[in-house]
Design a protein around this motif. Structure first.
Motif, short mmCIF file in Angstrom:
data_model
loop_
_atom_site.label_atom_id
_atom_site.label_comp_id
_atom_site.label_asym_id
_atom_site.label_seq_id
_atom_site.Cartn_x
_atom_site.Cartn_y
_atom_site.Cartn_z
N ASP A 193 0.82 -1.21 0.00
CA ASP A 193 0.00 0.00 0.00
C ASP A 193 0.86 1.26 0.00
O ASP A 193 0.62 2.19 -0.78
CB ASP A 193 -0.93 0.03 1.23
CG ASP A 193 -1.97 -1.08 1.16
OD1 ASP A 193 -2.19 -1.62 0.06
OD2 ASP A 193 -2.54 -1.41 2.22
N ARG A 197 1.39 4.25 -2.81
CA ARG A 197 1.14 5.66 -2.46
C ARG A 197 2.36 6.51 -2.80
O ARG A 197 2.24 7.65 -3.26
CB ARG A 197 0.80 5.79 -0.97
CG ARG A 197 -0.63 5.39 -0.66
CD ARG A 197 -0.92 5.40 0.83
NE ARG A 197 -0.60 6.68 1.46
CZ ARG A 197 -0.40 6.83 2.76
NH1 ARG A 197 -0.51 5.80 3.57
NH2 ARG A 197 -0.14 8.02 3.25
N ALA A 201 2.31 9.85 -5.19
CA ALA A 201 2.34 11.06 -4.36
C ALA A 201 3.01 12.23 -5.10
O ALA A 201 3.70 12.01 -6.10
CB ALA A 201 3.10 10.78 -3.06
#
Ligand code: C5J
Length: 228
Positions: A193, A197, A201
Motif C-alpha cells: 500500500d 502511495r 504522491a
C-alpha cells in the motif's frame, strides 16, 4: 491516445509506444513449496496477482503490445552475484544453495522460472536481471530504445522491492510508468500500500497507479484524438 483511470490523474496510454513489463513472477517467489514460502512468507499474498495478470497479458497480446518479462537470478557460477547480496540475509540458506525447487535464484533452475500461468511465448523478451531493478546490468534499456517505448505498464512482485526499483530506474530515464495495484503484490500488505502511495504522491513523483481493468478497457476502446 486512450485514457486509463489512475492516481494521481488519468494515464494517457499510447499503445504503440507502451510495453507491458512483468517483473519476477517466478515459481520460487509465488508458488507454495518454493523458496519464498520456505523463508516463512505467506505466498498467497502474491498469488492474488495471477488472475488479473493473466487477463491483462491476454489483452496485451491480443492488442499487439510488446510484452517483456523479467526474472531475478544469477549465472550458475554466481559470477554476477555481489558478495554483499549473497550474505545480506544472514540466513542458513542463500542464493546459489540448494532450495526446494533447485539452486536458489540460479538461472536454469525450476524455481527460477516463470510460473506456468504467465509463461512467456515466442517473441516476448525475457530479461534476466541480477539486481532488483530491471535496468541494472540488463538489455532492457536497449530493448526499449529499439522498440521506441516511452511508457511502461509495470506489474509483478514484489511491489516495494523489484517493482519499485524498476519504476524509479525507468523514471530517471524519462519513461512514464503506470503501475497496476491488482497486478503487483508484496509479502507485506502494508509495504504494498505504501509503495503504491509513494509512486503517485506529489503529483506522480515516480508515475501513476491504476488497475488492470482500466488498461484492458483502454486497449479495447477506440483511440481518442490527442489534445492540441
Ligand atoms: C523481488 C525480492 N522480485 N523481493 N525480489 O522483488 O527479493
Amino acid at each position: 491516445m486512450r485514457s486509463v483511470p489512475a492516481r494521481p490523474y488519468d494515464f494517457m496510454l499510447q499503445p504503440e509506444k507502451a510495453a507491458l513489463l512483468i517483473i519476477d513472477m517466478q515459481r520460487d517467489f509465488i508458488e507454495p513449496g518454493g523458496f519464498g514460502e520456505m523463508l516463512g512468507n505467506e505466498v498467497g499474498r502474491l498469488g492474488r496477482t495471477i488472475a488479473p495478470l493473466k487477463s491483462l497479458l491476454a489483452a496485451a497480446r491480443a492488442s499487439g503490445m510488446l510484452v517483456m518479462h523479467t526474472r531475478e537470478g544469477h549465472k550458475p557460477d554466481l559470477s554476477d552475484l555481489h558478495e554483499s547480496k549473497r550474505i545480506r540475509g544472514r540466513g542458513t540458506v542463500t542464493i546459489g544453495d540448494p532450495g526446494p525447487m533447485g539452486r536458489i535464484l540460479v538461472i536454469g533452475e525450476p524455481g527460477h522460472d516463470i510460473i506456468a500461468d504467465l509463461y512467456p511465448i515466442a517473441g516476448e523478451p525475457v530479461i534476466d536481471k541480477p539486481g532488483k531493478g530491471a535496468f541494472y546490468n540488463t538489455e532492457l534499456a536497449d530493448l526499449i530504445g529499439t522498440h521506441g517505448i516511452t511508457q511502461l505498464i509495470v506489474c509483478g512482485v514484489t511491489t516495494e522491492v523489484c517493482v519499485h526499483t524498476t519504476v524509479r530506474e525507468a523514471n530517471d530515464r524519462g519513461i512514464d510508468c503506470l503501475v497496476l495495484a491488482d497486478c503487483t503484490g508484496s509479502y507485506f500488505p502494508e509495504f504494498h500500500d505504501v509503495a503504491l502511495r509513494m509512486i503517485a504522491a506529489q503529483g506522480g513523483i515516480f508515475g501513476w497507479v491504476g488497475e488492470s481493468s482500466g488498461v484492458i478497457a483502454a486497449l479495447a476502446a477506440p483511440a481518442e484524438p490527442a489534445a492540441n
